[in-house]
Design a protein around this motif. Sequence first.
Motif, PDB file in Angstrom:
ATOM      1  N   ALA A   1       0.985  -1.266   0.184  1.00 19.77           N
ATOM      2  CA  ALA A   1      -0.029  -0.137  -0.031  1.00 19.77           C
ATOM      3  C   ALA A   1       0.853   1.322  -0.026  1.00 19.77           C
ATOM      4  O   ALA A   1       0.521   2.197  -0.789  1.00 19.77           O
ATOM      5  CB  ALA A   1      -0.939   0.104   1.111  1.00 19.77           C
ATOM      6  N   TRP A   2       1.830   1.457   0.713  1.00 19.96           N
ATOM      7  CA  TRP A   2       2.645   2.328   0.974  1.00 19.96           C
ATOM      8  C   TRP A   2       3.573   2.524  -0.274  1.00 19.96           C
ATOM      9  O   TRP A   2       3.911   3.876  -0.777  1.00 19.96           O
ATOM     10  CB  TRP A   2       3.617   2.447   2.178  1.00 19.96           C
ATOM     11  N   GLY A   3       3.836   1.420  -1.142  1.00 20.65           N
ATOM     12  CA  GLY A   3       4.590   1.475  -1.959  1.00 20.65           C
ATOM     13  C   GLY A   3       3.943   2.181  -3.304  1.00 20.65           C
ATOM     14  O   GLY A   3       4.246   2.930  -4.087  1.00 20.65           O
ATOM     15  N   TRP A   4       2.649   1.950  -3.260  1.00 20.46           N
ATOM     16  CA  TRP A   4       1.736   2.370  -4.498  1.00 20.46           C
ATOM     17  C   TRP A   4       1.272   3.888  -4.106  1.00 20.46           C
ATOM     18  O   TRP A   4       1.288   4.461  -4.822  1.00 20.46           O
ATOM     19  CB  TRP A   4       0.368   1.503  -4.423  1.00 20.46           C
ATOM     20  N   ILE A   5       1.272   4.229  -2.859  1.00 18.09           N
ATOM     21  CA  ILE A   5       0.884   5.528  -2.396  1.00 18.09           C
ATOM     22  C   ILE A   5       2.096   6.629  -2.733  1.00 18.09           C
ATOM     23  O   ILE A   5       1.885   7.459  -3.593  1.00 18.09           O
ATOM     24  CB  ILE A   5       0.561   5.769  -1.040  1.00 18.09           C
ATOM     25  N   THR A   6       3.288   6.006  -2.470  1.00 19.08           N
ATOM     26  CA  THR A   6       4.408   7.134  -2.636  1.00 19.08           C
ATOM     27  C   THR A   6       4.771   6.953  -4.002  1.00 19.08           C
ATOM     28  O   THR A   6       5.145   8.042  -4.798  1.00 19.08           O
ATOM     29  CB  THR A   6       5.782   6.302  -2.057  1.00 19.08           C
ATOM     30  N   ALA A   7       4.452   5.782  -4.904  1.00 23.20           N
ATOM     31  CA  ALA A   7       4.626   6.044  -6.305  1.00 23.20           C
ATOM     32  C   ALA A   7       3.628   6.820  -7.206  1.00 23.20           C
ATOM     33  O   ALA A   7       3.927   7.228  -8.152  1.00 23.20           O
ATOM     34  CB  ALA A   7       4.551   4.523  -6.941  1.00 23.20           C
ATOM     35  N   ALA A   8       2.429   6.706  -6.584  1.00 26.15           N
ATOM     36  CA  ALA A   8       1.413   7.730  -7.287  1.00 26.15           C
ATOM     37  C   ALA A   8       1.442   9.133  -6.751  1.00 26.15           C
ATOM     38  O   ALA A   8       0.880   9.598  -7.423  1.00 26.15           O
ATOM     39  CB  ALA A   8       0.209   7.176  -6.658  1.00 26.15           C
ATOM     40  N   THR A   9       2.294   9.470  -5.932  1.00 29.31           N
ATOM     41  CA  THR A   9       2.593  10.879  -5.539  1.00 29.31           C
ATOM     42  C   THR A   9       2.946  11.600  -6.610  1.00 29.31           C
ATOM     43  O   THR A   9       2.350  12.744  -6.841  1.00 29.31           O
ATOM     44  CB  THR A   9       3.483  11.093  -4.315  1.00 29.31           C
ATOM     45  N   PRO A  10       4.122  11.435  -7.361  1.00 28.03           N
ATOM     46  CA  PRO A  10       4.423  12.306  -8.766  1.00 28.03           C
ATOM     47  C   PRO A  10       3.167  12.519  -9.326  1.00 28.03           C
ATOM     48  O   PRO A  10       3.189  13.711  -9.887  1.00 28.03           O
ATOM     49  CB  PRO A  10       5.718  11.584  -9.243  1.00 28.03           C
ATOM     50  N   ALA A  11       2.713  11.576  -9.988  1.00 26.47           N
ATOM     51  CA  ALA A  11       1.563  11.969 -10.903  1.00 26.47           C
ATOM     52  C   ALA A  11       0.476  12.966 -10.185  1.00 26.47           C
ATOM     53  O   ALA A  11       0.009  13.558 -10.952  1.00 26.47           O
ATOM     54  CB  ALA A  11       0.892  10.562 -11.473  1.00 26.47           C
ATOM     55  N   GLY A  12       0.197  12.560  -8.913  1.00 24.56           N
ATOM     56  CA  GLY A  12      -0.700  13.526  -8.353  1.00 24.56           C
ATOM     57  C   GLY A  12      -0.496  14.909  -8.106  1.00 24.56           C
ATOM     58  O   GLY A  12      -1.014  15.622  -8.419  1.00 24.56           O
ATOM     59  N   ALA A  13       1.147  14.891  -7.658  1.00 28.47           N
ATOM     60  CA  ALA A  13       1.333  16.450  -7.422  1.00 28.47           C
ATOM     61  C   ALA A  13       1.740  17.085  -8.615  1.00 28.47           C
ATOM     62  O   ALA A  13       1.281  18.314  -8.794  1.00 28.47           O
ATOM     63  CB  ALA A  13       2.925  16.286  -6.714  1.00 28.47           C
ATOM     64  N   PHE A  14       1.938  16.437 -10.109  1.00 28.90           N
ATOM     65  CA  PHE A  14       2.219  17.035 -11.200  1.00 28.90           C
ATOM     66  C   PHE A  14       0.685  17.372 -11.579  1.00 28.90           C
ATOM     67  O   PHE A  14       0.786  18.633 -12.105  1.00 28.90           O
ATOM     68  CB  PHE A  14       2.601  15.931 -12.099  1.00 28.90           C
ATOM     69  N   LEU A  15      -0.261  16.500 -11.576  1.00 29.13           N
ATOM     70  CA  LEU A  15      -1.551  17.103 -11.874  1.00 29.13           C
ATOM     71  C   LEU A  15      -2.139  18.265 -11.096  1.00 29.13           C
ATOM     72  O   LEU A  15      -2.504  19.240 -11.593  1.00 29.13           O
ATOM     73  CB  LEU A  15      -2.599  16.016 -11.769  1.00 29.13           C
ATOM     74  N   ILE A  16      -1.761  18.113  -9.925  1.00 29.24           N
ATOM     75  CA  ILE A  16      -2.245  19.413  -8.887  1.00 29.24           C
ATOM     76  C   ILE A  16      -1.352  20.813  -9.344  1.00 29.24           C
ATOM     77  O   ILE A  16      -1.932  22.092  -9.614  1.00 29.24           O
ATOM     78  CB  ILE A  16      -1.960  19.066  -7.677  1.00 29.24           C
TER      79      ILE A  16
END
Length: 159
Positions: free
Chosen positions: A101-116
């Motif tokens: 779960a933490w691996g997926w959350i941390t890996a998804a962070t760049p895409a989410g931050a880029f979109l934001i």
Amino acid sequence: MRRFACRLLDTGPVLVLAVIAGAGSFTHIRDTAHENGQTGWMSWAIAVCVDLTCVMAARERQRDKKTGRPHTGLASWPTLVLIGGVVLSLAANLHQAAPSAWGWITAATPAGAFLIAVSMLERRAAAPVPNRPRPASRPHRTICRPSRRGRTVRDRPRN
């Protein structure tokens, strides 16, 4: 100078976030492309295409808002392109993640931050500009005179 400093302080953090998130997303896309047979410069090109497509789509959304361009259906074409780019980026990020779960959350962070970050920049650029009175200017007159070759040359008077 003060206006520039205020603008830099206002927009700077969002730009830094966009660059860092874009770099993280770029790395995951490039690594995923490389692992799936797109080696060398092609893996870099794929990563650039995905990330720049998101930026271009956000700019087109902004341009559509400024020009009042209507869209048909649920979403405009630039919105669909932006969603597609973010989904591709997110998929590559999750592919590179540790299976937890933490691996997926941390890996998804760049895409989410880029979109934001892109959406924040888009939002700021689309803000209405207050009407400022324009300084009075003298109308330009164009003076035409014949050239040596028989064509007409247009001169602008110097102010």
